[in-house]
Design a protein around this motif. Structure first.
Motif, PDB file in Angstrom:
ATOM      1  N   TYR A  89      -4.675  -1.472   1.552  1.00 13.33           N
ATOM      2  CA  TYR A  89      -4.877  -1.231   2.981  1.00 13.33           C
ATOM      3  C   TYR A  89      -6.188  -1.854   3.474  1.00 13.33           C
ATOM      4  O   TYR A  89      -6.275  -2.313   4.616  1.00 13.33           O
ATOM      5  CB  TYR A  89      -4.878   0.266   3.261  1.00 13.33           C
ATOM      6  N   GLN A 132      -6.439  11.076  -1.122  1.00 10.05           N
ATOM      7  CA  GLN A 132      -5.523  11.443  -2.196  1.00 10.05           C
ATOM      8  C   GLN A 132      -6.086  11.074  -3.563  1.00 10.05           C
ATOM      9  O   GLN A 132      -5.790  11.738  -4.563  1.00 10.05           O
ATOM     10  CB  GLN A 132      -4.175  10.750  -1.986  1.00 10.05           C
ATOM     11  N   LYS A 192       1.071   3.997  -3.091  1.00  7.36           N
ATOM     12  CA  LYS A 192       0.777   5.411  -2.830  1.00  7.36           C
ATOM     13  C   LYS A 192       1.905   6.302  -3.314  1.00  7.36           C
ATOM     14  O   LYS A 192       1.678   7.347  -3.933  1.00  7.36           O
ATOM     15  CB  LYS A 192       0.523   5.616  -1.337  1.00  7.36           C
ATOM     16  N   ALA A 229      -3.693   1.721  -3.624  1.00  6.55           N
ATOM     17  CA  ALA A 229      -3.158   1.632  -2.268  1.00  6.55           C
ATOM     18  C   ALA A 229      -4.286   1.458  -1.261  1.00  6.55           C
ATOM     19  O   ALA A 229      -4.164   0.684  -0.300  1.00  6.55           O
ATOM     20  CB  ALA A 229      -2.347   2.880  -1.940  1.00  6.55           C
ATOM     21  N   ALA A 230      -5.408   2.167  -1.467  1.00  3.43           N
ATOM     22  CA  ALA A 230      -6.558   2.031  -0.566  1.00  3.43           C
ATOM     23  C   ALA A 230      -7.082   0.599  -0.568  1.00  3.43           C
ATOM     24  O   ALA A 230      -7.470   0.067   0.478  1.00  3.43           O
ATOM     25  CB  ALA A 230      -7.660   3.004  -0.975  1.00  3.43           C
ATOM     26  N   GLY A 275       0.822  -1.212   0.000  1.00  2.00           N
ATOM     27  CA  GLY A 275       0.000   0.000   0.000  1.00  2.00           C
ATOM     28  C   GLY A 275       0.850   1.254   0.000  1.00  2.00           C
ATOM     29  O   GLY A 275       0.587   2.206  -0.744  1.00  2.00           O
ATOM     30  N   ARG A 284      -5.582   3.872   4.835  1.00  2.00           N
ATOM     31  CA  ARG A 284      -6.569   3.744   3.761  1.00  2.00           C
ATOM     32  C   ARG A 284      -7.362   5.048   3.587  1.00  2.00           C
ATOM     33  O   ARG A 284      -7.600   5.492   2.465  1.00  2.00           O
ATOM     34  CB  ARG A 284      -7.536   2.594   4.068  1.00  2.00           C
ATOM     35  N   ALA A 318      -5.222   7.472   1.783  1.00  6.64           N
ATOM     36  CA  ALA A 318      -5.073   7.106   0.373  1.00  6.64           C
ATOM     37  C   ALA A 318      -6.341   7.437  -0.410  1.00  6.64           C
ATOM     38  O   ALA A 318      -6.275   7.941  -1.535  1.00  6.64           O
ATOM     39  CB  ALA A 318      -4.741   5.625   0.250  1.00  6.64           C
ATOM     40  N   PRO A 342      -2.994   5.998  -5.498  1.00  7.82           N
ATOM     41  CA  PRO A 342      -3.609   5.952  -4.157  1.00  7.82           C
ATOM     42  C   PRO A 342      -4.857   5.084  -4.075  1.00  7.82           C
ATOM     43  O   PRO A 342      -5.127   4.493  -3.026  1.00  7.82           O
ATOM     44  CB  PRO A 342      -3.945   7.425  -3.879  1.00  7.82           C
TER      45      PRO A 342
END
Length: 284
Positions: free
Chosen positions: A147, A176, A135, A143-144, A131, A170, A173, A140
């Motif tokens: 997470y 973002q 990011k 990445a979320a 994650g 999370r 992310a 992102p």
């Protein structure tokens, strides 16, 4: 001496790794289209691409269910993808490598086999690390997703601290990945004040700043003489008013408004602080 670790990989696992590599390579090419205008007149966002990513994962999972991959005990099936050897000629770098690892993790997570406790912990740690990499790579939304999976795996392992850490990561992310940028403002304020609720004691710092600010303003606006004694009196009034509103009838107009604003601010911030502490301590 040459490394024969690749030769020891079961053929079925090697076949699945090759499939994961092809699917992730095709998907990585689509990342170059981010921001381009689509047929509907809107730019392609990372969240739009995630639907295609999930579709590719399901395709691999279907093949995984049909394959004769041998059991690996507590080891992950696609360990070679998750932790590749530097000498592996198939090692990728950059976003393509991250997408390949994420796809492999998703296949492990969604696959037909029940994961052991050890495998869940492996997945949780790998998802969390990935994650952060995604990011930093400018992905992102992906990445979320990583997470989110890490949070679930840590929940299975009953690691409460790690769950909160991944939930906070999370939320950041997701903020973002939010477009347009102005829609990130509420999330930024929440993060700044209390870490999206996962850092309640961060509010104490803001409460301290408020008390200092209100004390100085009250000292300037109401104090007849700017002395240390009058500053102590101003601090006493403001600290008391923050916790329990005091009478303001005998003060000038500016001081009255100041103490009213302070009392409402104290009610709001203390209520939020107590609610977050209760949630944290009793895991509501």
């Amino acid at each position: 001496m040459p490394d024969n670790s690749a030769d020891q990989t079961p053929p079925a696992v090697r076949s699945m790794i090759d499939l994961i590599g092809r699917q992730s390579a095709h998907y990585a090419l689509r990342l170059d289209e981010l921001g381009t205008i689509q047929d509907n007149g809107k730019p392609l966002t990372e969240r739009n691409l995630l639907a295609n990513f999930h579709h590719r994962v399901e395709q691999v999972v279907v093949e995984y269910e049909k394959s004769n991959v041998p059991p690996r005990g507590d080891a992950l099936v696609f360990e070679q993808v998750h932790r590749p050897s530097p000498d592996d000629p198939d090692v990728l770098h950059g976003p393509a490598a991250s997408i390949r690892k994420l796809l492999a993790l998703e296949v492990e997570f969604r696959g037909p086999r029940r994961l052991s406790g050890t495998q869940n912990m492996y997945l949780a740690e790998l998802y969390e690390v990935l994650g952060g990499v995604l990011k930093k790579s400018g992905l992102p939304a992906h990445a979320a997703l990583a997470y989110k999976r890490a949070t679930y795996c840590f929940d299975v392992a009953e690691d409460v601290t790690a769950q909160d850490r991944c939930r906070l990561a999370r939320a950041r992310a997701k903020r973002q990945a939010t477009m347009p940028r102005w829609r990130r403002i509420p999330g930024f304020v929440s993060d700044m004040l209390c870490g999206y609720g996962f850092k309640p004691f961060q509010l104490l710092a803001w409460i301290a700043v408020q008390l200092v600010l209100f004390t100085i303003l009250y000292w300037i606006w109401e104090g007849k003489q700017l002395t240390w004694h009058s500053l102590a009196d101003a601090a006493k009034v403001c600290f008391t008013n923050y916790l329990n509103p005091v009478g303001v009838d005998d003060l000038n107009a500016r001081a009255q408004v100041l103490l009213l604003v302070e009392s409402w601010t104290g009610i709001i911030f203390l209520s939020v602080l107590f609610a977050l502490l209760v949630r944290r301590w009793f895991r509501f």
